[in-house]
Enzyme design. Sequence first.
Site, PDB file in Angstrom:
ATOM      1  N   GLY A   1       1.577   4.447   0.706  1.00 18.67           N
ATOM      2  CA  GLY A   1       0.306   3.947   0.120  1.00 18.67           C
ATOM      3  C   GLY A   1       0.269   4.200  -1.475  1.00 18.67           C
ATOM      4  O   GLY A   1       1.506   4.665  -1.901  1.00 18.67           O
TER       5      GLY A   1
ATOM      6  N   GLY B   1       0.088   8.183  -1.393  1.00 20.69           N
ATOM      7  CA  GLY B   1       0.843   9.183  -0.530  1.00 20.69           C
ATOM      8  C   GLY B   1       1.883   8.478   0.405  1.00 20.69           C
ATOM      9  O   GLY B   1       1.893   7.248   0.589  1.00 20.69           O
TER      10      GLY B   1
ATOM     11  N   ASP C   1     -13.772   2.161   1.515  1.00 19.73           N
ATOM     12  CA  ASP C   1     -12.378   1.290   1.190  1.00 19.73           C
ATOM     13  C   ASP C   1     -12.167   0.488   2.674  1.00 19.73           C
ATOM     14  O   ASP C   1     -10.928   0.647   2.932  1.00 19.73           O
ATOM     15  CB  ASP C   1     -11.287   2.181   0.856  1.00 19.73           C
ATOM     16  CG  ASP C   1     -10.327   1.646   0.079  1.00 19.73           C
ATOM     17  OD1 ASP C   1     -10.285   0.379  -0.387  1.00 19.73           O
ATOM     18  OD2 ASP C   1      -9.228   1.988  -0.149  1.00 19.73           O
TER      19      ASP C   1
HETATM   20  N1  ATP Z   1      -2.059   8.197  11.235  1.00 20.57           N
HETATM   21  C1  ATP Z   1      -1.287   6.815  11.011  1.00 20.57           C
HETATM   22  N2  ATP Z   1      -0.637   6.298  12.147  1.00 20.57           N
HETATM   23  C2  ATP Z   1       0.096   5.069  11.754  1.00 20.57           C
HETATM   24  N3  ATP Z   1       0.041   4.760  10.623  1.00 20.57           N
HETATM   25  C3  ATP Z   1      -0.613   5.144   9.787  1.00 20.57           C
HETATM   26  C4  ATP Z   1      -1.469   6.224   9.768  1.00 20.57           C
HETATM   27  N4  ATP Z   1      -1.760   6.606   8.657  1.00 20.57           N
HETATM   28  C5  ATP Z   1      -1.288   5.502   7.830  1.00 20.57           C
HETATM   29  N5  ATP Z   1      -0.584   4.837   8.206  1.00 20.57           N
HETATM   30  C6  ATP Z   1       0.357   3.797   7.855  1.00 20.57           C
HETATM   31  O1  ATP Z   1       0.658   4.066   6.507  1.00 20.57           O
HETATM   32  C7  ATP Z   1      -0.042   3.223   5.234  1.00 20.57           C
HETATM   33  C8  ATP Z   1      -0.381   3.993   4.015  1.00 20.57           C
HETATM   34  O2  ATP Z   1      -1.398   5.065   4.528  1.00 20.57           O
HETATM   35  P1  ATP Z   1      -2.793   5.222   3.733  1.00 20.57           P
HETATM   36  O3  ATP Z   1      -3.617   3.856   3.605  1.00 20.57           O
HETATM   37  O4  ATP Z   1      -3.528   6.248   4.473  1.00 20.57           O
HETATM   38  O5  ATP Z   1      -2.288   5.702   2.418  1.00 20.57           O
HETATM   39  P2  ATP Z   1      -2.755   5.634   0.910  1.00 20.57           P
HETATM   40  O6  ATP Z   1      -1.980   6.084  -0.157  1.00 20.57           O
HETATM   41  O7  ATP Z   1      -4.169   6.035   0.862  1.00 20.57           O
HETATM   42  O8  ATP Z   1      -3.054   3.929   0.937  1.00 20.57           O
HETATM   43  P3  ATP Z   1      -4.017   2.853  -0.165  1.00 20.57           P
HETATM   44  O9  ATP Z   1      -2.841   2.504  -1.117  1.00 20.57           O
HETATM   45  O10 ATP Z   1      -4.431   1.990   0.817  1.00 20.57           O
HETATM   46  O11 ATP Z   1      -4.807   3.713  -0.825  1.00 20.57           O
HETATM   47  C9  ATP Z   1      -1.248   2.441   6.027  1.00 20.57           C
HETATM   48  O12 ATP Z   1      -1.460   1.090   5.643  1.00 20.57           O
HETATM   49  C10 ATP Z   1      -0.678   2.536   7.525  1.00 20.57           C
HETATM   50  O13 ATP Z   1      -0.056   1.381   7.970  1.00 20.57           O
END
Ligand code: ATP
Length: 455
Positions: free
Chosen positions: A156, A159, A279
Amino acid sequence: MSGAVLGYLEVVSAEDSGPVDNRVSINRHEILRIGRNKKECHLLLNDPSISSVHCILWAILFDDDSVPMCYIKDLSLNGTTINGKSLNKNTTYLLEDGDEINLWLTKAKRDKSTVYPLFRFKAIGSDKQKLHLMTQLQLEKDIDCWNISPKVIGNGTFGHVMVCFNMADTQNTRLHQINKKLKNYAVKIIKLKPNKLDKEAKILIQLNHPNIIKVYHTYVDPLNNLYIFQDLVPGGDLFSYLAKGDRLTSISESESLLIVYQILKALEYLHRRGIVHRDLKLDNILLESPEPCTRIILADFGIAKHLTSNVTRMHTVVGTPEYCAPEVGFKANRKIYKSFSRAATIDQQKTGYDHKCDIWSLGVITHIMLTGISPFYGDGTEKSIIQNAKSGTLDFEVKHWQQISRAAKTFVKSVLQVDVTKRLDIDESLKHSWISNHRVQLEEIYRKKILRVTP
Ligand SMILES: Nc1ncnc2c1ncn2[C@@H]1O[C@H](COP(=O)(O)OP(=O)(O)OP(=O)(O)O)[C@@H](O)[C@H]1O
């Protein structure tokens, strides 16, 4: 079957079971079904002890840089075994290169001389390239009872999400029959700013709802990396589920309704506790498996907010413009944003906004599921998205809405109200005729198929 090949099943033996190819591919966006049912299954096995659909396999590729993740789910009466250990019915398992998958035959036939259907999983891509991520970020591999693997699930803005295992599971034989790696978990790793507590972990650890990501443990290492240990949701996200080629496609009204119902249940739980997600979007809705009638799970609480009796409104402009309610206050002029980090940006608003911003986002998601169209997308620039959302104009005359019920259209209209006072809140949304007219059936499906409650 079309689509990129993300893994293979090699047929080691299937003597009693009719002709099968030697190698069957597992393709992107397709479910590979194995069983007796000629109409539904791609890999047919004729033995009576094989279930109509015995097991299904699918692969998830987060982006073109990641290694595909291939999963198997058992749906059979007689069972499926992996490397000699049995997989519980309705359980999903993340396959590793070389895993042997065995479909049981009836007890009488299961003697040494019997050849029963045996497949070997062949992975595509290697995790080695990802090992550097762990060393590069100086991540810890073992934290308490958790062991982090180099397999990246997704990346993401803030992270990385990786596969992990809970070593305590190995001691609990009742829980996991296969081997110590049967139950996979995910860990989201975020670099925290010095001296900043992470609100995401704080909010998530208190939540317990079937449609919200389950978090078990959090940990901050000496380098300020935050680890959030959670359930791994194997079906990918709703965006990938709807994306075919370079565009989004619609799904049936009944499938959309079941997803909306589950999101409403999660929002009801959150809003009652004063938590606003802020979000909600297709990318943050995960699927238990990439098929209709599956459980959906809200994830990414990175900018969620806990409202209290003292703080009842929010003023920070956060979220994703395409899904963001107009009162949140996104501005088309990027320069006025101070930074675009975790909780960005400007705050000039006097009135602020409240939990109804989640209802607007749900409206955008519902519109996309029913029609394949993002309602305020315009020419795709941030400027046009923000302007379109502010005007809130919806066009129900386009052909995409022709087959959709009147109740579904009025639902979308009532949750995409620019005037917040006219927009439904969570309780009113659940009482809207689109939901309430189907509530009995929805609740039955929810209990049977989503929660798998047996009467
Ligand atoms: N518990 C989980 N099980 C499976 N896939 C997951 C899980 N958590 C996250 N993912 C995958 O990882 C990707 C990135 O996770 P997440 O969206 O939580 O990160 P972020 O850095 O907060 O993202 P963003 O840029 O959307 O804010 C998600 O789009 C999803 O496809």
